[in-house]
Design an enzyme around this catalytic site. Structure first.
Site, PDB file in Angstrom:
ATOM      1  N   SER A 120       1.179  -0.816  -0.053  1.00 31.14           N
ATOM      2  CA  SER A 120       0.099  -0.346   0.135  1.00 31.14           C
ATOM      3  C   SER A 120       0.760   1.150   0.584  1.00 31.14           C
ATOM      4  CB  SER A 120      -1.088   0.085   1.204  1.00 31.14           C
ATOM      5  OG  SER A 120      -1.470  -1.177   1.425  1.00 31.14           O
ATOM      6  N   HIS A 142      -1.270  -2.864  -7.565  1.00 29.06           N
ATOM      7  CA  HIS A 142      -1.831  -3.037  -6.269  1.00 29.06           C
ATOM      8  C   HIS A 142      -3.278  -1.928  -6.107  1.00 29.06           C
ATOM      9  CE1 HIS A 142      -2.470   0.957  -2.875  1.00 29.06           C
ATOM     10  NE2 HIS A 142      -2.911  -0.227  -1.825  1.00 29.06           N
ATOM     11  N   GLU A 154      -3.564   0.439  -9.053  1.00 30.74           N
ATOM     12  CA  GLU A 154      -2.524   1.755  -9.260  1.00 30.74           C
ATOM     13  C   GLU A 154      -0.917   1.055  -9.336  1.00 30.74           C
ATOM     14  OE1 GLU A 154      -1.807   3.198  -5.192  1.00 30.74           O
ATOM     15  OE2 GLU A 154      -1.658   5.324  -6.291  1.00 30.74           O
ATOM     16  N   ASN A 192      -2.862   6.227  -1.357  1.00 32.45           N
ATOM     17  CA  ASN A 192      -3.047   6.475   0.561  1.00 32.45           C
ATOM     18  C   ASN A 192      -2.248   7.578   0.764  1.00 32.45           C
ATOM     19  OD1 ASN A 192      -3.550   3.859   1.149  1.00 32.45           O
ATOM     20  ND2 ASN A 192      -2.532   2.795   0.424  1.00 32.45           N
TER      21      ASN A 192
HETATM   22  N1  CAA Z   1     -15.686  -9.965  -1.516  1.00 30.07           N
HETATM   23  C1  CAA Z   1     -16.375  -9.393  -2.556  1.00 30.07           C
HETATM   24  N2  CAA Z   1     -17.842  -9.084  -3.091  1.00 30.07           N
HETATM   25  C2  CAA Z   1     -17.795  -8.306  -1.849  1.00 30.07           C
HETATM   26  C3  CAA Z   1     -17.241  -7.446  -0.707  1.00 30.07           C
HETATM   27  C4  CAA Z   1     -16.464  -8.682  -0.484  1.00 30.07           C
HETATM   28  N3  CAA Z   1     -15.297  -9.102   0.578  1.00 30.07           N
HETATM   29  N4  CAA Z   1     -18.026  -6.900   0.108  1.00 30.07           N
HETATM   30  C5  CAA Z   1     -19.076  -6.485  -0.695  1.00 30.07           C
HETATM   31  N5  CAA Z   1     -19.061  -7.063  -2.003  1.00 30.07           N
HETATM   32  C6  CAA Z   1     -20.108  -7.073  -2.796  1.00 30.07           C
HETATM   33  C7  CAA Z   1     -21.049  -7.438  -2.329  1.00 30.07           C
HETATM   34  O1  CAA Z   1     -22.051  -9.139  -2.689  1.00 30.07           O
HETATM   35  C8  CAA Z   1     -22.589  -6.614  -2.960  1.00 30.07           C
HETATM   36  O2  CAA Z   1     -22.955  -6.991  -3.588  1.00 30.07           O
HETATM   37  P1  CAA Z   1     -23.974  -8.279  -4.221  1.00 30.07           P
HETATM   38  O3  CAA Z   1     -25.010  -7.345  -3.319  1.00 30.07           O
HETATM   39  O4  CAA Z   1     -24.302  -8.034  -5.678  1.00 30.07           O
HETATM   40  O5  CAA Z   1     -24.229  -9.020  -3.744  1.00 30.07           O
HETATM   41  C9  CAA Z   1     -22.014  -5.265  -3.063  1.00 30.07           C
HETATM   42  O6  CAA Z   1     -19.942  -5.385  -3.248  1.00 30.07           O
HETATM   43  C10 CAA Z   1     -22.438  -4.355  -2.407  1.00 30.07           C
HETATM   44  O7  CAA Z   1     -22.407  -4.939  -0.900  1.00 30.07           O
HETATM   45  P2  CAA Z   1     -23.374  -4.480   0.122  1.00 30.07           P
HETATM   46  O8  CAA Z   1     -24.175  -4.925  -0.288  1.00 30.07           O
HETATM   47  O9  CAA Z   1     -22.579  -5.971   1.354  1.00 30.07           O
HETATM   48  O10 CAA Z   1     -22.882  -3.230   1.426  1.00 30.07           O
HETATM   49  P3  CAA Z   1     -22.416  -2.032   0.543  1.00 30.07           P
HETATM   50  O11 CAA Z   1     -23.686  -1.532  -0.723  1.00 30.07           O
HETATM   51  O12 CAA Z   1     -21.998  -1.258   1.688  1.00 30.07           O
HETATM   52  O13 CAA Z   1     -21.082  -1.693  -0.262  1.00 30.07           O
HETATM   53  C11 CAA Z   1     -18.735  -1.979   0.045  1.00 30.07           C
HETATM   54  C12 CAA Z   1     -20.185  -2.607   0.015  1.00 30.07           C
HETATM   55  C13 CAA Z   1     -18.400  -2.319  -1.607  1.00 30.07           C
HETATM   56  C14 CAA Z   1     -17.186  -2.164   0.396  1.00 30.07           C
HETATM   57  C15 CAA Z   1     -18.778  -0.747   0.153  1.00 30.07           C
HETATM   58  O14 CAA Z   1     -18.944   0.475   1.040  1.00 30.07           O
HETATM   59  C16 CAA Z   1     -17.173   0.554  -0.573  1.00 30.07           C
HETATM   60  O15 CAA Z   1     -17.439   0.792  -1.686  1.00 30.07           O
HETATM   61  N6  CAA Z   1     -17.109   1.189   0.949  1.00 30.07           N
HETATM   62  C17 CAA Z   1     -15.716   1.556   0.221  1.00 30.07           C
HETATM   63  C18 CAA Z   1     -14.582   0.603   0.108  1.00 30.07           C
HETATM   64  C19 CAA Z   1     -13.416   1.591  -0.617  1.00 30.07           C
HETATM   65  O16 CAA Z   1     -12.805   2.676  -0.374  1.00 30.07           O
HETATM   66  N7  CAA Z   1     -12.037   0.646  -0.459  1.00 30.07           N
HETATM   67  C20 CAA Z   1     -11.120   1.412  -0.471  1.00 30.07           C
HETATM   68  C21 CAA Z   1     -10.306   0.789   0.443  1.00 30.07           C
HETATM   69  S1  CAA Z   1      -8.434   1.474   0.553  1.00 30.07           S
HETATM   70  C22 CAA Z   1      -7.575   0.149  -0.297  1.00 30.07           C
HETATM   71  O17 CAA Z   1      -8.082  -0.904  -1.164  1.00 30.07           O
HETATM   72  C23 CAA Z   1      -6.323   0.559  -0.102  1.00 30.07           C
HETATM   73  C24 CAA Z   1      -5.000   0.533   0.382  1.00 30.07           C
HETATM   74  O18 CAA Z   1      -3.838   0.120   0.169  1.00 30.07           O
HETATM   75  C25 CAA Z   1      -5.896   0.434   1.338  1.00 30.07           C
HETATM   76  P1  NAD Z   2      -3.954  -9.426   6.376  1.00 31.88           P
HETATM   77  O1  NAD Z   2      -3.783  -9.706   7.264  1.00 31.88           O
HETATM   78  O2  NAD Z   2      -5.583  -9.554   6.001  1.00 31.88           O
HETATM   79  O3  NAD Z   2      -3.494 -11.200   5.102  1.00 31.88           O
HETATM   80  C1  NAD Z   2      -1.481 -11.053   5.681  1.00 31.88           C
HETATM   81  C2  NAD Z   2      -1.485 -12.693   5.047  1.00 31.88           C
HETATM   82  O4  NAD Z   2      -0.730 -12.445   4.843  1.00 31.88           O
HETATM   83  C3  NAD Z   2      -2.110 -13.223   6.041  1.00 31.88           C
HETATM   84  O5  NAD Z   2      -2.917 -14.277   5.615  1.00 31.88           O
HETATM   85  C4  NAD Z   2      -0.316 -13.958   6.711  1.00 31.88           C
HETATM   86  O6  NAD Z   2      -1.072 -15.217   7.285  1.00 31.88           O
HETATM   87  C5  NAD Z   2       0.413 -14.234   5.801  1.00 31.88           C
HETATM   88  N1  NAD Z   2       1.769 -13.364   5.792  1.00 31.88           N
HETATM   89  C6  NAD Z   2       2.005 -12.646   6.630  1.00 31.88           C
HETATM   90  N2  NAD Z   2       3.344 -12.765   6.719  1.00 31.88           N
HETATM   91  C7  NAD Z   2       4.038 -13.927   5.554  1.00 31.88           C
HETATM   92  C8  NAD Z   2       4.661 -14.403   5.463  1.00 31.88           C
HETATM   93  N3  NAD Z   2       6.491 -14.168   5.010  1.00 31.88           N
HETATM   94  N4  NAD Z   2       4.612 -15.455   4.423  1.00 31.88           N
HETATM   95  C9  NAD Z   2       3.029 -16.174   4.269  1.00 31.88           C
HETATM   96  N5  NAD Z   2       1.985 -15.425   4.037  1.00 31.88           N
HETATM   97  C10 NAD Z   2       2.321 -14.119   5.319  1.00 31.88           C
HETATM   98  O7  NAD Z   2      -3.244  -8.642   5.310  1.00 31.88           O
HETATM   99  P2  NAD Z   2      -4.303  -7.673   4.138  1.00 31.88           P
HETATM  100  O8  NAD Z   2      -4.877  -6.357   4.335  1.00 31.88           O
HETATM  101  O9  NAD Z   2      -4.340  -8.048   2.924  1.00 31.88           O
HETATM  102  O10 NAD Z   2      -2.498  -7.513   3.571  1.00 31.88           O
HETATM  103  C11 NAD Z   2      -1.644  -7.193   2.385  1.00 31.88           C
HETATM  104  C12 NAD Z   2      -1.420  -6.217   1.942  1.00 31.88           C
HETATM  105  O11 NAD Z   2      -1.994  -5.572   1.335  1.00 31.88           O
HETATM  106  C13 NAD Z   2      -0.315  -5.846   2.889  1.00 31.88           C
HETATM  107  O12 NAD Z   2       0.646  -5.054   2.116  1.00 31.88           O
HETATM  108  C14 NAD Z   2      -1.709  -4.712   2.279  1.00 31.88           C
HETATM  109  O13 NAD Z   2      -0.910  -3.518   3.283  1.00 31.88           O
HETATM  110  C15 NAD Z   2      -2.303  -4.805   1.000  1.00 31.88           C
HETATM  111  N6  NAD Z   2      -3.395  -4.045   0.910  1.00 31.88           N
HETATM  112  C16 NAD Z   2      -3.962  -4.009   1.705  1.00 31.88           C
HETATM  113  C17 NAD Z   2      -5.221  -3.019   1.529  1.00 31.88           C
HETATM  114  C18 NAD Z   2      -6.539  -3.232   2.747  1.00 31.88           C
HETATM  115  O14 NAD Z   2      -7.723  -2.521   2.286  1.00 31.88           O
HETATM  116  N7  NAD Z   2      -6.360  -4.352   3.921  1.00 31.88           N
HETATM  117  C19 NAD Z   2      -5.847  -2.664   0.407  1.00 31.88           C
HETATM  118  C20 NAD Z   2      -4.648  -2.570  -0.427  1.00 31.88           C
HETATM  119  C21 NAD Z   2      -2.987  -3.160  -0.302  1.00 31.88           C
END
Ligand code: CAA
Ligand code: NAD
Length: 286
Positions: A120, A142, A154, A192
């Site tokens: 991330s 990403h 990304e 991020n």
């Molecule tokens: N896997 C697969 N499908 C999923 C799911 C999952 N984990 N979670 C939800 N869905 C699907 C559901 O099945 C549903 O589709 P159907 O009803 O057709 O089956 C649809 O998504 C909508 O889900 P819900 O009705 O349960 O709930 P919702 O309308 O609140 O949507 C959400 C859920 C899609 C997660 C929505 O709340 C959302 O878009 N949230 C924001 C998510 C976001 O910003 N993500 C980016 C995070 S940052 C990142 O990823 C980068 C990083 O490095 C940290």
């Molecule tokens: P998570 O904690 O759900 O899963 C990580 C998995 O990796 C676990 O199942 C753990 O057992 C396994 N693991 C840890 N160390 C290991 C190793 N050395 N060898 C093999 N397996 C190992 O974490 P996550 O949320 O899936 O995040 C994973 C990566 O994706 C991170 O780099 C995170 O920053 C990135 N990411 C996360 C998100 C998010 O929304 N959570 C979104 C985009 C990217």
């Protein structure tokens, strides 16, 4: 390099599990490795549930769901990734752990394999450097959470990434139904760098008593049309992952303004990591 037919995934957590599921549904033979058997069992159960839901919602037939499941294999040995054309790493957001893994992968895999990381925030160049002579085959791929729903990938080149690797990675993202958008190799990339300060500010607003957590989220959802409020989104991403990302940005961008709010760190130290531990800002016990 061959065209990509087999996708390897390291880490069967929420991101690795989602990447594997989408790869399998998109027709790629998929191999998932995790160091914990428990993570594999949990991931398989989630795949089954999501595939059953897709069939129920008539997004795919039972036959298509069975075929997708059949294409996804789970292994408990890193060597079993030898037949993958690309390996996508999705383990914990920790530079030392990721660089150790890439150094190992570089010695194990062939010079035809692409080594992608779903990090991330961590520098792709740093991860690539750990891979030594394989640095030109390392790239940032990403995905976003939840992977089956979110359209974006990304794509981040390290300093040494070769153009052929970038081309094939973009082609794979598109074959998985995603839109690939490039970003440069700076801590947190674009996504991020913009998202985490908003999440962090929501924690400061809560800590300083500006509003209750549910009201902070309601304000951002109803006023800004966000699908989830920032605090629930932090729980969804994982509070530990958010803190790791903010630490990487504070160090990598050399600016304390990216440092995580004390309140999010306190929740992490109490083991309240969000959805994955059923408690973070909010409770998910039910
Ligand atoms: N896997 C697969 N499908 C999923 C799911 C999952 N984990 N979670 C939800 N869905 C699907 C559901 O099945 C549903 O589709 P159907 O009803 O057709 O089956 C649809 O998504 C909508 O889900 P819900 O009705 O349960 O709930 P919702 O309308 O609140 O949507 C959400 C859920 C899609 C997660 C929505 O709340 C959302 O878009 N949230 C924001 C998510 C976001 O910003 N993500 C980016 C995070 S940052 C990142 O990823 C980068 C990083 O490095 C940290
Ligand atoms: P998570 O904690 O759900 O899963 C990580 C998995 O990796 C676990 O199942 C753990 O057992 C396994 N693991 C840890 N160390 C290991 C190793 N050395 N060898 C093999 N397996 C190992 O974490 P996550 O949320 O899936 O995040 C994973 C990566 O994706 C991170 O780099 C995170 O920053 C990135 N990411 C996360 C998100 C998010 O929304 N959570 C979104 C985009 C990217």
């Amino acid at each position: 390099m061959h065209s990509i037919k087999t996708v390897g995934v390291i880490g069967a957590g929420q991101m690795g599990g989602g990447i594997a599921q989408v790869a399998g549904i998109s027709g790629f033979s998929t191999i998932v490795y995790d160091q914990y058997d428990q993570a594999i069992t949990k991931c398989q159960a989630l795949h089954d549930k999501l595939l059953a839901r897709a069939v129920q919602k008539e997004r795919m037939t039972q036959q298509e769901a069975d075929a997708a499941k059949e294409r996804i294999g789970f292994v408990s040995n890193l060597d079993d990734l030898a037949s993958a054309d690309i390996v996508i790493e999705a383990i914990v957001e920790n530079e030392a752990v990721k660089t150790e893994l890439f150094a190992k992968l570089a010695t194990m895999l062939t010079d035809q394999q692409i080594l992608a990381t779903n990090t991330s925030s961590i520098s792709i160049t740093t991860i690539a450097t750990a891979a030594g002579a394989a640095a030109d085959r390392v790239i940032g791929m990403h995905f976003f959470n939840p992977v089956p729903v979110m359209k974006l990938v990304e794509v981040i080149n390290g300093l040494a990434t070769c153009p052929e690797v970038t081309k094939r990675t973009i082609a794979l993202a598109e074959a998985m139904g995603k839109v690939a958008v490039p970003a440069n190799d700076r801590a947190g990339f674009v996504s991020n760098r913009v998202l985490m300060p908003m999440i962090n500010e929501a924690f400061y607003a809560w800590m300083e008593g500006v509003a209750e957590p549910e009201h902070i989220d309601q304000i951002m959802m109803l006023g800004m049309a966000h699908p989830m409020g920032p605090l629930r989104l932090a729980d969804f991403i994982g509070l530990d992952t958010c803190v790791h990302i903010m630490d990487v940005m504070a160090e990598g961008l050399n600016n304390e303004r990216y440092r995580a709010c004390p309140l999010i760190k306190q929740l992490v130290s109490a083991g309240r990591l969000g959805n994955k531990t059923r408690r973070g800002v909010f409770s998910y016990e039910k």
